[in-house]
Design a protein around this motif. Sequence first.
Motif, PDB file in Angstrom:
ATOM      1  N   ASP A  13       1.239  -1.117  -0.007  1.00  0.00           N
ATOM      2  CA  ASP A  13       0.240   0.017   0.165  1.00  0.00           C
ATOM      3  C   ASP A  13       0.745   1.004   0.162  1.00  0.00           C
ATOM      4  O   ASP A  13       1.329   1.736   1.316  1.00  0.00           O
ATOM      5  CB  ASP A  13      -0.926  -0.036   1.257  1.00  0.00           C
ATOM      6  CG  ASP A  13      -1.987   0.814   1.062  1.00  0.00           C
ATOM      7  OD1 ASP A  13      -2.272   2.193   0.324  1.00  0.00           O
ATOM      8  OD2 ASP A  13      -2.649   0.952   2.293  1.00  0.00           O
ATOM      9  N   PRO A  14       0.975   1.973  -1.209  1.00  0.00           N
ATOM     10  CA  PRO A  14       2.400   2.608  -1.520  1.00  0.00           C
ATOM     11  C   PRO A  14       2.033   4.435  -0.673  1.00  0.00           C
ATOM     12  O   PRO A  14       2.962   4.929  -0.403  1.00  0.00           O
ATOM     13  CB  PRO A  14       2.833   2.447  -2.321  1.00  0.00           C
ATOM     14  CG  PRO A  14       2.314   1.971  -3.346  1.00  0.00           C
ATOM     15  CD  PRO A  14       1.071   1.341  -2.446  1.00  0.00           C
ATOM     16  N   ASN A  15       0.081   4.231  -0.566  1.00  0.00           N
ATOM     17  CA  ASN A  15      -0.036   5.370  -0.143  1.00  0.00           C
ATOM     18  C   ASN A  15      -0.469   5.292   1.166  1.00  0.00           C
ATOM     19  O   ASN A  15      -1.698   6.336   0.759  1.00  0.00           O
ATOM     20  CB  ASN A  15      -1.177   5.775  -1.553  1.00  0.00           C
ATOM     21  CG  ASN A  15      -0.769   6.385  -2.876  1.00  0.00           C
ATOM     22  OD1 ASN A  15       0.377   6.838  -2.873  1.00  0.00           O
ATOM     23  ND2 ASN A  15      -1.320   5.735  -3.140  1.00  0.00           N
ATOM     24  N   ASN A  16      -0.242   4.047   2.117  1.00  0.00           N
ATOM     25  CA  ASN A  16      -0.208   4.819   3.002  1.00  0.00           C
ATOM     26  C   ASN A  16      -0.223   5.955   3.736  1.00  0.00           C
ATOM     27  O   ASN A  16       1.006   5.798   4.631  1.00  0.00           O
ATOM     28  CB  ASN A  16       0.001   3.387   3.815  1.00  0.00           C
ATOM     29  CG  ASN A  16      -1.131   3.117   5.266  1.00  0.00           C
ATOM     30  OD1 ASN A  16      -0.680   4.043   6.324  1.00  0.00           O
ATOM     31  ND2 ASN A  16      -1.290   1.617   5.698  1.00  0.00           N
ATOM     32  N   PRO A  17      -0.825   6.267   5.000  1.00  0.00           N
ATOM     33  CA  PRO A  17       0.008   7.983   5.333  1.00  0.00           C
ATOM     34  C   PRO A  17       0.085   7.740   6.623  1.00  0.00           C
ATOM     35  O   PRO A  17       1.970   8.283   6.737  1.00  0.00           O
ATOM     36  CB  PRO A  17      -1.571   9.161   5.772  1.00  0.00           C
ATOM     37  CG  PRO A  17      -2.374   8.368   4.664  1.00  0.00           C
ATOM     38  CD  PRO A  17      -2.123   7.135   4.080  1.00  0.00           C
ATOM     39  N   LEU A  18       0.006   6.651   7.379  1.00  0.00           N
ATOM     40  CA  LEU A  18       0.580   6.189   8.527  1.00  0.00           C
ATOM     41  C   LEU A  18       2.355   4.926   7.957  1.00  0.00           C
ATOM     42  O   LEU A  18       2.837   5.814   8.832  1.00  0.00           O
ATOM     43  CB  LEU A  18      -0.412   4.812   9.579  1.00  0.00           C
ATOM     44  CG  LEU A  18      -1.014   5.704  10.581  1.00  0.00           C
ATOM     45  CD1 LEU A  18      -2.678   5.083  11.024  1.00  0.00           C
ATOM     46  CD2 LEU A  18      -0.574   7.039  10.648  1.00  0.00           C
ATOM     47  N   GLY A  19       1.711   4.755   7.110  1.00  0.00           N
ATOM     48  CA  GLY A  19       3.490   3.435   7.196  1.00  0.00           C
ATOM     49  C   GLY A  19       4.221   4.980   6.234  1.00  0.00           C
ATOM     50  O   GLY A  19       5.193   4.967   6.696  1.00  0.00           O
ATOM     51  N   LEU A  20       4.301   5.807   4.947  1.00  0.00           N
ATOM     52  CA  LEU A  20       4.778   6.745   5.232  1.00  0.00           C
ATOM     53  C   LEU A  20       5.465   7.403   6.359  1.00  0.00           C
ATOM     54  O   LEU A  20       6.502   7.534   6.203  1.00  0.00           O
ATOM     55  CB  LEU A  20       3.844   7.990   3.963  1.00  0.00           C
ATOM     56  CG  LEU A  20       3.690   6.694   2.678  1.00  0.00           C
ATOM     57  CD1 LEU A  20       2.632   7.457   1.661  1.00  0.00           C
ATOM     58  CD2 LEU A  20       5.426   6.870   1.783  1.00  0.00           C
ATOM     59  N   TYR A  21       5.039   7.914   6.681  1.00  0.00           N
ATOM     60  CA  TYR A  21       4.865   8.648   7.926  1.00  0.00           C
ATOM     61  C   TYR A  21       5.966   8.410   9.220  1.00  0.00           C
ATOM     62  O   TYR A  21       6.531   8.584   8.897  1.00  0.00           O
ATOM     63  CB  TYR A  21       4.068   9.724   9.246  1.00  0.00           C
ATOM     64  CG  TYR A  21       4.194  10.434   9.649  1.00  0.00           C
ATOM     65  CD1 TYR A  21       4.567  11.549   9.866  1.00  0.00           C
ATOM     66  CD2 TYR A  21       3.921  10.174  11.559  1.00  0.00           C
ATOM     67  CE1 TYR A  21       4.930  12.580  11.065  1.00  0.00           C
ATOM     68  CE2 TYR A  21       4.738  10.782  12.678  1.00  0.00           C
ATOM     69  CZ  TYR A  21       4.641  12.724  12.076  1.00  0.00           C
ATOM     70  OH  TYR A  21       5.687  13.148  13.141  1.00  0.00           O
ATOM     71  N   GLY A  22       5.909   6.751   9.714  1.00  0.00           N
ATOM     72  CA  GLY A  22       6.153   6.334   9.986  1.00  0.00           C
ATOM     73  C   GLY A  22       8.005   5.752   9.498  1.00  0.00           C
ATOM     74  O   GLY A  22       9.015   6.166  10.221  1.00  0.00           O
TER      75      GLY A  22
END
Length: 106
Positions: free
Chosen positions: A15-24
């Motif tokens: 899920d390349p657009n997962n905000p929580l993953g990107l922020y993490g």
Amino acid sequence: MSDRINSLKKALEKDPNNPLGLYGLAMEYYKQGDYENAIIYLKKYLALHDDEGAGYRTLAQCYVNLGDYENAIEAYERGIEKATKYNHPTMVAEFQQEIEQLKSML
């Protein structure tokens, strides 16, 4: 590369657009002092998520650590817009103070 970074990257593959993953992932890079990669993922996060200001603080701090005060000021200014929108007056004041300090360094 840390296990945490590897696991976050794997999650983002799904899920390349997962905000929580990107922020993490950005925060993990930031903690390691890898400000260039932190900036990459913070920008992706901020493009997808209506952040209330904290993401802009971290982005600005990355630029400060790289000696890029002009981009740091821009990040703080954008953070002020968001903090104002979400009624975070102490964050607005903090960012304004940071901008004044950075301008004195230019």
